[in-house]
Scaffold this active site. Structure first.
Site, PDB file in Angstrom:
ATOM      1  N   ASP A 170       0.819  -1.211   0.000  1.00 38.29           N
ATOM      2  CA  ASP A 170       0.000   0.000   0.000  1.00 38.29           C
ATOM      3  C   ASP A 170       0.857   1.266   0.000  1.00 38.29           C
ATOM      4  O   ASP A 170       0.480   2.285  -0.578  1.00 38.29           O
ATOM      5  CB  ASP A 170      -0.939   0.007   1.206  1.00 38.29           C
ATOM      6  CG  ASP A 170      -2.150  -0.893   0.996  1.00 38.29           C
ATOM      7  OD1 ASP A 170      -2.382  -1.325  -0.154  1.00 38.29           O
ATOM      8  OD2 ASP A 170      -2.860  -1.166   1.980  1.00 38.29           O
ATOM      9  N   ASN A 181      -5.318   8.217   2.218  1.00 42.59           N
ATOM     10  CA  ASN A 181      -5.573   7.572   3.503  1.00 42.59           C
ATOM     11  C   ASN A 181      -5.992   8.579   4.571  1.00 42.59           C
ATOM     12  O   ASN A 181      -7.135   8.591   5.006  1.00 42.59           O
ATOM     13  CB  ASN A 181      -4.327   6.824   3.981  1.00 42.59           C
ATOM     14  CG  ASN A 181      -4.327   5.374   3.568  1.00 42.59           C
ATOM     15  OD1 ASN A 181      -5.247   4.912   2.893  1.00 42.59           O
ATOM     16  ND2 ASN A 181      -3.289   4.649   3.952  1.00 42.59           N
ATOM     17  N   ALA A 209      -6.502   2.295   8.219  1.00 44.72           N
ATOM     18  CA  ALA A 209      -5.069   2.503   8.421  1.00 44.72           C
ATOM     19  C   ALA A 209      -4.816   3.070   9.817  1.00 44.72           C
ATOM     20  O   ALA A 209      -5.289   2.525  10.812  1.00 44.72           O
ATOM     21  CB  ALA A 209      -4.521   3.406   7.315  1.00 44.72           C
ATOM     22  N   TYR A 210      -4.107   4.178   9.921  1.00 42.64           N
ATOM     23  CA  TYR A 210      -3.783   4.781  11.223  1.00 42.64           C
ATOM     24  C   TYR A 210      -5.047   5.080  12.016  1.00 42.64           C
ATOM     25  O   TYR A 210      -5.090   4.906  13.242  1.00 42.64           O
ATOM     26  CB  TYR A 210      -2.975   6.054  10.998  1.00 42.64           C
ATOM     27  CG  TYR A 210      -2.582   6.769  12.269  1.00 42.64           C
ATOM     28  CD1 TYR A 210      -1.560   6.279  13.075  1.00 42.64           C
ATOM     29  CD2 TYR A 210      -3.235   7.937  12.661  1.00 42.64           C
ATOM     30  CE1 TYR A 210      -1.195   6.939  14.242  1.00 42.64           C
ATOM     31  CE2 TYR A 210      -2.874   8.602  13.820  1.00 42.64           C
ATOM     32  CZ  TYR A 210      -1.857   8.099  14.609  1.00 42.64           C
ATOM     33  OH  TYR A 210      -1.501   8.750  15.775  1.00 42.64           O
ATOM     34  N   ASN A 211      -6.086   5.510  11.336  1.00 44.41           N
ATOM     35  CA  ASN A 211      -7.355   5.830  11.983  1.00 44.41           C
ATOM     36  C   ASN A 211      -7.857   4.683  12.857  1.00 44.41           C
ATOM     37  O   ASN A 211      -8.297   4.883  13.988  1.00 44.41           O
ATOM     38  CB  ASN A 211      -8.393   6.193  10.928  1.00 44.41           C
ATOM     39  CG  ASN A 211      -9.791   6.311  11.493  1.00 44.41           C
ATOM     40  OD1 ASN A 211     -10.131   7.287  12.141  1.00 44.41           O
ATOM     41  ND2 ASN A 211     -10.619   5.296  11.240  1.00 44.41           N
ATOM     42  N   SER A 267      -6.119   2.304  14.201  1.00 42.21           N
ATOM     43  CA  SER A 267      -5.206   2.026  15.317  1.00 42.21           C
ATOM     44  C   SER A 267      -5.423   2.963  16.500  1.00 42.21           C
ATOM     45  O   SER A 267      -5.019   2.648  17.617  1.00 42.21           O
ATOM     46  CB  SER A 267      -3.758   2.098  14.840  1.00 42.21           C
ATOM     47  OG  SER A 267      -3.374   3.435  14.571  1.00 42.21           O
ATOM     48  N   ALA A 312      -5.037  10.844  21.662  1.00 43.68           N
ATOM     49  CA  ALA A 312      -4.714  11.074  23.081  1.00 43.68           C
ATOM     50  C   ALA A 312      -5.151  12.447  23.555  1.00 43.68           C
ATOM     51  O   ALA A 312      -4.331  13.293  23.942  1.00 43.68           O
ATOM     52  CB  ALA A 312      -3.218  10.863  23.333  1.00 43.68           C
TER      53      ALA A 312
END
Length: 272
Positions: free
Chosen positions: A51, A128, A168-170, A172, A191
């Site tokens: 990717d 992304n 993706a990062y979202n 996680s 956070a």
């Protein structure tokens, strides 16, 4: 002189030896099929890798997205943007032969508009996600939804993702997984701090495609803005505005794996 009628293609690959070997085999098959290699103005861009390689291909050709279609061959784990495996080179060639622009799968791109304090404006596109953070301190930002002040955020950062980027990062950081046919984008906190001064929703927000999201920032010189795998270090940013009107990316429709199949294959696997 004989007129060349073959489709114009270009191959973008990572530097792993296995990928280079497979790309060499693919190049020979492209020549045999009568394709024409054209880096400047291809019809089809073939990504060989994962990717990350596909994202690199997008950003390399992001000024030609109205005319370029993409197709991916993965040389590692199954990716969300790579439909073919290394033993399916002939199948990939056939998909390119028979594809048409009208049959392409199209996914929305996120437009990232940066307004600087001196009036300068820069724009990026993301397939992304885009993330805003500070290098040395927590991020403080007013979060506006279509000019409505929704909350004042303080925390490590804020992430905005497309439907395809939701896995993706979202994902996680606790964001929701969205099907690409949902015409919306997503804001997810990284956070966040919640106290008597700063109070946020504390949950991912699904934003309608008609709306915009703006982060109004403090005057600082250590902002880190990511756009997919790209990193930009900016100072004196006044605001960053996100919208789902960055155009679309088109993928060749041939052996295309359904979204929920991709999600299951990537995160759950086969149930015995």
């Amino acid at each position: 002189m004989k007129k060349i009628t073959g489709k114009k293609v270009w191959i973008i690959k990572n530097n792993y030896q296995r990928t280079l070997t497979i790309a060499s085999e693919l190049e020979a098959l492209c020549i045999e099929a009568g394709f024409v290699f054209d880096e400047a103005h291809p019809d089809i861009v073939i990504s060989v890798g994962g990717d990350g390689t596909m994202l690199a291909a997008l950003h390399y050709y992001e000024t030609q997205l109205d005319t370029v279609r993409f197709i991916g061959l993965h040389t590692g784990h199954l990716g969300f943007y790579t439909d073919f495996q290394e033993h399916e080179l002939e199948k990939l060639i056939e998909a390119i032969k028979h594809e048409t622009p009208e049959e392409a799968f199209r996914y929305p791109l996120l437009k990232v508009k940066i307004q600087f304090t001196d009036g300068e404006v820069k724009t990026h596109l993301a397939l992304n996600e885009s993330i805003i953070k500070r290098a040395s301190k927590t991020l403080v930002a007013d979060v506006e939804i279509s000019d409505f002040l929704f909350e004042k955020f303080r925390g490590d950062g804020l992430a905005v993702s497309t439907p395809t980027g939701s896995t993706a990062y979202n994902k996680s950081i606790g964001g929701a997984v969205m099907h690409p046919r949902v015409k919306a984008f997503q804001v997810t906190e990284v956070a966040s701090l919640n106290n008597l001064v700063y109070r946020t929703l504390g949950a991912p927000m699904i934003i309608a495609a008609k709306d915009t999201v703006t982060f109004v920032l403090e005057n600082a010189n250590d902002y880190l803005l990511t756009v997919d795998q790209l990193e930009f270090y900016y100072d004196k940013i006044a605001s960053v505005t996100y919208s789902l009107d960055g155009g679309e990316i088109a993928f060749v429709n041939g052996g295309h794996t359904g979204f929920w199949h991709r999600v299951k294959n990537s995160f759950i696997g086969e149930v015995e």
